[in-house]
Design an enzyme around this catalytic site. Structure first.
Site, PDB file in Angstrom:
ATOM      1  N   ASP A  87     -19.596  58.649 134.259  1.00 38.76           N
ATOM      2  CA  ASP A  87     -20.656  58.353 135.234  1.00 38.76           C
ATOM      3  C   ASP A  87     -21.816  59.348 135.194  1.00 38.76           C
ATOM      4  OD1 ASP A  87     -18.996  56.295 136.054  1.00 38.76           O
ATOM      5  OD2 ASP A  87     -18.033  57.522 137.591  1.00 38.76           O
ATOM      6  N   LYS A 117     -24.974  57.369 131.473  1.00 40.79           N
ATOM      7  CA  LYS A 117     -25.086  56.899 130.079  1.00 40.79           C
ATOM      8  C   LYS A 117     -25.863  55.581 129.984  1.00 40.79           C
ATOM      9  CE  LYS A 117     -20.595  57.014 129.932  1.00 40.79           C
ATOM     10  NZ  LYS A 117     -20.287  57.722 131.178  1.00 40.79           N
ATOM     11  N   GLY A 161     -18.452  51.514 133.958  1.00 41.64           N
ATOM     12  CA  GLY A 161     -19.481  50.858 134.768  1.00 41.64           C
ATOM     13  C   GLY A 161     -20.775  51.579 134.454  1.00 41.64           C
ATOM     14  N   HIS A 162     -21.639  50.952 133.685  1.00 41.85           N
ATOM     15  CA  HIS A 162     -22.887  51.597 133.264  1.00 41.85           C
ATOM     16  C   HIS A 162     -24.050  50.952 134.005  1.00 41.85           C
ATOM     17  CE1 HIS A 162     -20.961  53.088 129.235  1.00 41.85           C
ATOM     18  NE2 HIS A 162     -20.341  53.521 130.308  1.00 41.85           N
ATOM     19  N   GLN A 222     -16.889  56.450 129.493  1.00 43.54           N
ATOM     20  CA  GLN A 222     -16.175  57.564 130.126  1.00 43.54           C
ATOM     21  C   GLN A 222     -16.853  58.888 129.767  1.00 43.54           C
ATOM     22  OE1 GLN A 222     -13.831  55.003 128.462  1.00 43.54           O
ATOM     23  NE2 GLN A 222     -14.384  54.076 130.395  1.00 43.54           N
TER      24      GLN A 222
HETATM   25  P1  GDP Z   1     -22.561  55.824 133.479  1.00 43.04           P
HETATM   26  O1  GDP Z   1     -21.181  55.300 133.668  1.00 43.04           O
HETATM   27  O2  GDP Z   1     -22.570  57.125 132.737  1.00 43.04           O
HETATM   28  O3  GDP Z   1     -23.503  54.822 132.890  1.00 43.04           O
HETATM   29  O4  GDP Z   1     -23.096  56.170 134.945  1.00 43.04           O
HETATM   30  P2  GDP Z   1     -22.954  55.240 136.273  1.00 43.04           P
HETATM   31  O5  GDP Z   1     -23.884  54.112 136.150  1.00 43.04           O
HETATM   32  O6  GDP Z   1     -21.535  54.936 136.532  1.00 43.04           O
HETATM   33  O7  GDP Z   1     -23.370  56.263 137.388  1.00 43.04           O
HETATM   34  C1  GDP Z   1     -24.622  56.887 137.411  1.00 43.04           C
HETATM   35  C2  GDP Z   1     -25.318  56.533 138.733  1.00 43.04           C
HETATM   36  O8  GDP Z   1     -26.421  57.374 138.926  1.00 43.04           O
HETATM   37  C3  GDP Z   1     -25.882  55.123 138.752  1.00 43.04           C
HETATM   38  O9  GDP Z   1     -25.870  54.652 140.060  1.00 43.04           O
HETATM   39  C4  GDP Z   1     -27.300  55.328 138.240  1.00 43.04           C
HETATM   40  O10 GDP Z   1     -28.182  54.303 138.702  1.00 43.04           O
HETATM   41  C5  GDP Z   1     -27.640  56.634 138.876  1.00 43.04           C
HETATM   42  N1  GDP Z   1     -28.551  57.505 138.128  1.00 43.04           N
HETATM   43  C6  GDP Z   1     -28.663  57.674 136.773  1.00 43.04           C
HETATM   44  N2  GDP Z   1     -29.544  58.660 136.511  1.00 43.04           N
HETATM   45  C7  GDP Z   1     -29.998  59.117 137.694  1.00 43.04           C
HETATM   46  C8  GDP Z   1     -30.895  60.170 138.079  1.00 43.04           C
HETATM   47  O11 GDP Z   1     -31.451  60.889 137.264  1.00 43.04           O
HETATM   48  N3  GDP Z   1     -31.090  60.360 139.422  1.00 43.04           N
HETATM   49  C9  GDP Z   1     -30.472  59.591 140.356  1.00 43.04           C
HETATM   50  N4  GDP Z   1     -30.729  59.854 141.635  1.00 43.04           N
HETATM   51  N5  GDP Z   1     -29.623  58.607 140.035  1.00 43.04           N
HETATM   52  C10 GDP Z   1     -29.372  58.377 138.725  1.00 43.04           C
HETATM   53  P1  IMO Z   2     -17.952  55.225 132.698  1.00 48.38           P
HETATM   54  O1  IMO Z   2     -18.097  54.683 131.293  1.00 48.38           O
HETATM   55  C1  IMO Z   2     -15.574  57.519 135.521  1.00 48.38           C
HETATM   56  C2  IMO Z   2     -11.225  57.324 135.086  1.00 48.38           C
HETATM   57  C3  IMO Z   2     -10.439  56.624 136.169  1.00 48.38           C
HETATM   58  C4  IMO Z   2      -9.132  57.390 136.097  1.00 48.38           C
HETATM   59  C5  IMO Z   2      -8.972  57.657 134.599  1.00 48.38           C
HETATM   60  C6  IMO Z   2      -8.111  56.641 133.874  1.00 48.38           C
HETATM   61  O2  IMO Z   2     -18.555  54.380 133.742  1.00 48.38           O
HETATM   62  O3  IMO Z   2     -18.381  56.651 132.745  1.00 48.38           O
HETATM   63  P2  IMO Z   2      -8.365  54.089 133.189  1.00 48.38           P
HETATM   64  O4  IMO Z   2      -8.776  52.896 133.975  1.00 48.38           O
HETATM   65  O5  IMO Z   2      -9.241  54.378 132.027  1.00 48.38           O
HETATM   66  O6  IMO Z   2      -6.920  54.071 132.816  1.00 48.38           O
HETATM   67  O7  IMO Z   2      -8.517  55.323 134.218  1.00 48.38           O
HETATM   68  O8  IMO Z   2     -10.281  57.607 134.052  1.00 48.38           O
HETATM   69  N1  IMO Z   2     -12.295  56.516 134.475  1.00 48.38           N
HETATM   70  C7  IMO Z   2     -13.601  56.709 134.711  1.00 48.38           C
HETATM   71  N2  IMO Z   2     -14.231  57.556 135.542  1.00 48.38           N
HETATM   72  N3  IMO Z   2     -16.291  56.713 134.731  1.00 48.38           N
HETATM   73  C8  IMO Z   2     -15.682  55.869 133.863  1.00 48.38           C
HETATM   74  O9  IMO Z   2     -16.367  55.145 132.949  1.00 48.38           O
HETATM   75  C9  IMO Z   2     -14.277  55.809 133.868  1.00 48.38           C
HETATM   76  N4  IMO Z   2     -13.364  55.090 133.178  1.00 48.38           N
HETATM   77  C10 IMO Z   2     -12.164  55.539 133.555  1.00 48.38           C
HETATM   78  O10 IMO Z   2     -11.074  56.759 137.416  1.00 48.38           O
HETATM   79  O11 IMO Z   2      -9.257  58.640 136.730  1.00 48.38           O
HETATM   80 MG    MG Z   3     -19.934  54.646 135.213  1.00 49.09          MG
END
Ligand code: GDP
Ligand code: IMO
Ligand code: MG
Length: 423
Positions: free
Chosen positions: A13, A16, A40-41, A222
């Site tokens: 998270d 990416k 979840g991207h 991840q």
């Molecule tokens: P990913 O899994 O690495 O793609 O990241 P996620 O989407 O799960 O979580 C990142 C969260 O932060 C999302 O809600 C994005 O919309 C938000 N986000 C990404 N970059 C920024 C930033 O620079 N500032 C803020 N405030 N939010 C951001």
């Molecule tokens: P993105 O790509 C954050 C965490 C789960 C759990 C552990 C194992 O959005 O960054 P799993 O379902 O893979 O067996 O869970 O890894 N986890 C993540 N945490 N971002 C993710 O993906 C994750 N994918 C798995 O919360 O602790």
């Molecule tokens: Mg994510």
């Protein structure tokens, strides 16, 4: 041409999805190399927000091919829902996406096994997203898995039924109630949906792109601290999330890799169980969660929050050979008076700068360096020159400590809120 890799350096998270979306116009091909719908991207532009799970984050760009690599595990039902959402928005998904035949399938029974094993672990549970990721990779390594290419085989149903029966037999050892029929019926519709896509021999296709001077961006899911080998085991996911995973998950040789973009948040988050040395269980932690909207993009669970951890970050940079850093979400700390960064750990009273084998909360006391906050709204800043002195001080400290330049600064969820630096 070579492959540039983009991956998370913390526990996932890091942002990416957003950064891949920003970089995608420079790449004719974006390829996801591991993970599955546990990811979840999030992407945001023009007041619209999207969350992608299996689909690569280059999908919104006309002219970009999006490959789901062999290292990915696919739940056909979740994938079908994702495609439905994209098609409703007018995105020509079948045109833009190709899927490696060698990618493995997540069966409905994998999800049940994931839930049953987690339930049986009680307090020791991993905090899995319960998408069946672990059991699907177990079957892959155990040489029992079903692959995307199998869906075209006349004996697919037979293979499916056999593997499912093995799973149901295994489930008898758990005191766990389940219903598989509803999910299964929709899952098979998802299999039909998969057949609408170009199913490719990913390794040949990706290498062919490179030979034809087409640059490929490999998208990780991840983060490095969730890697099955190098993460905080056993509280990890079941795939190779580090740079090496781009080789095995796409079929490219190590010498084909050029840049490695390592993304990190200006603080740390973790969703699920496991060690987190700099975790804050106080009002500052709560502020990071509420201002940063730190709730899982896949499960909606609140994310645990804490200060940036340079001990862990340097370890991730080393393992991945990161050549450029990308910092996200510093804007979340705009109102903070003081900002901390952990520079070393005290383990049993002794200071050390390396991540210990057994990262256990309680035994590790992070040693912090404090910075003055910048106390300014950074979310509208578009030029590096406009960034406050205190903020640049903080950026330069991280660059000096890690020895890696920060080439992008993300200051908001929208693709426009990104500063690209010349490094
Ligand atoms: P990913 O899994 O690495 O793609 O990241 P996620 O989407 O799960 O979580 C990142 C969260 O932060 C999302 O809600 C994005 O919309 C938000 N986000 C990404 N970059 C920024 C930033 O620079 N500032 C803020 N405030 N939010 C951001
Ligand atoms: P993105 O790509 C954050 C965490 C789960 C759990 C552990 C194992 O959005 O960054 P799993 O379902 O893979 O067996 O869970 O890894 N986890 C993540 N945490 N971002 C993710 O993906 C994750 N994918 C798995 O919360 O602790
Ligand atoms: Mg994510």
């Amino acid at each position: 041409m070579k492959v540039d890799v983009i991956l998370g350096l913390q526990w996932g998270d890091e942002g990416k999805g957003k950064i891949v979306d920003v970089l995608a116009p420079k790449y004719p091909v974006v390829a996801r190399f591991q993970g599955g719908p546990n990811a979840g991207h999030s992407l945001q532009f023009g007041n619209q927000k999207f969350v992608l799970h299996t689909v690569p984050s280059g999908i919104f760009h006309h002219g970009t091919k999006n490959i789901i690599g062999n290292g990915v595990v696919i739940d056909p039902l979740i994938f079908a829902k994702e495609i439905e959402g994209l098609e409703q928005l007018g995105v020509p998904a079948t045109e833009r996406i190709s899927i490696a035949q060698k990618a493995h399938l997540i069966l409905p029974s994998h999800r049940i096994i994931d839930a049953a094993t987690e339930a049986s672990k009680g307090k020791q549970k991993i905090g899995s997203t319960l998408k069946g990721i672990g059991p699907a990779y177990v079957d892959k390594a155990g040489r029992n898995g079903l692959r995307v290419g199998d869906i075209l085989s006349p004996s697919f149903l037979e293979k499916y039924t056999y593997l499912k029966s093995k799973h149901l037999e295994f489930l008898q050892s758990f005191d766990y109630e389940y219903n598989i029929e509803d999910y299964e019926a929709q899952w098979f519709k998802g299999i039909e949906n998969l057949k609408r896509f170009e199913l490719i021999d990913g390794a040949f296709v990706v290498n062919n792109y490179l030979q034809n001077s087409k640059k490929v961006l490999a998208e990780g899911a991840q983060g490095s601290l969730l890697d099955v080998d190098f993460g905080t085991y056993p509280f990890v996911t079941s795939s190779t999330t580090i740079c090496a995973g781009a080789c095995t998950g796409l079929g490219i040789a190590p010498n084909k890799i050029d840049k490695v973009y390592g993304i990190f948040k200006a603080y740390c988050t973790r969703v699920g169980s496991g060690p987190f040395p700099t975790e804050l269980q106080d009002t500052t932690g709560e502020a990071l969660r509420s201002i940063g909207n730190e709730f899982g993009a896949t499960t909606g669970r609140p994310r645990r929050t804490g200060w940036l951890d340079l001990v862990a970050l340097k370890y991730s940079i080393m393992i991945n050979g990161v050549s450029e850093l990308v910092i996200t979400k510093a804007d979340v700390m705009d109102s903070f008076d003081r900002i901390k960064i952990a520079t070393t750990y005290k383990v049993n009273g002794k200071e050390q700068s390396l991540l210990p084998y057994d990262v256990q909360d309680g035994q590790i006391e992070p040693v912090y360096r404090e910075f003055a906050g910048w106390k300014r709204d950074l979310s509208a800043v578009v030029r590096e020159e406009e960034l406050p002195f205190e903020f640049m001080n903080y950026i330069r400290f991280i660059e000096k400590e890690t020895g890696v330049p920060i080439s992008m600064i993300s200051l908001g969820p929208d693709r426009a809120q990104t500063i690209i630096r010349q490094v």
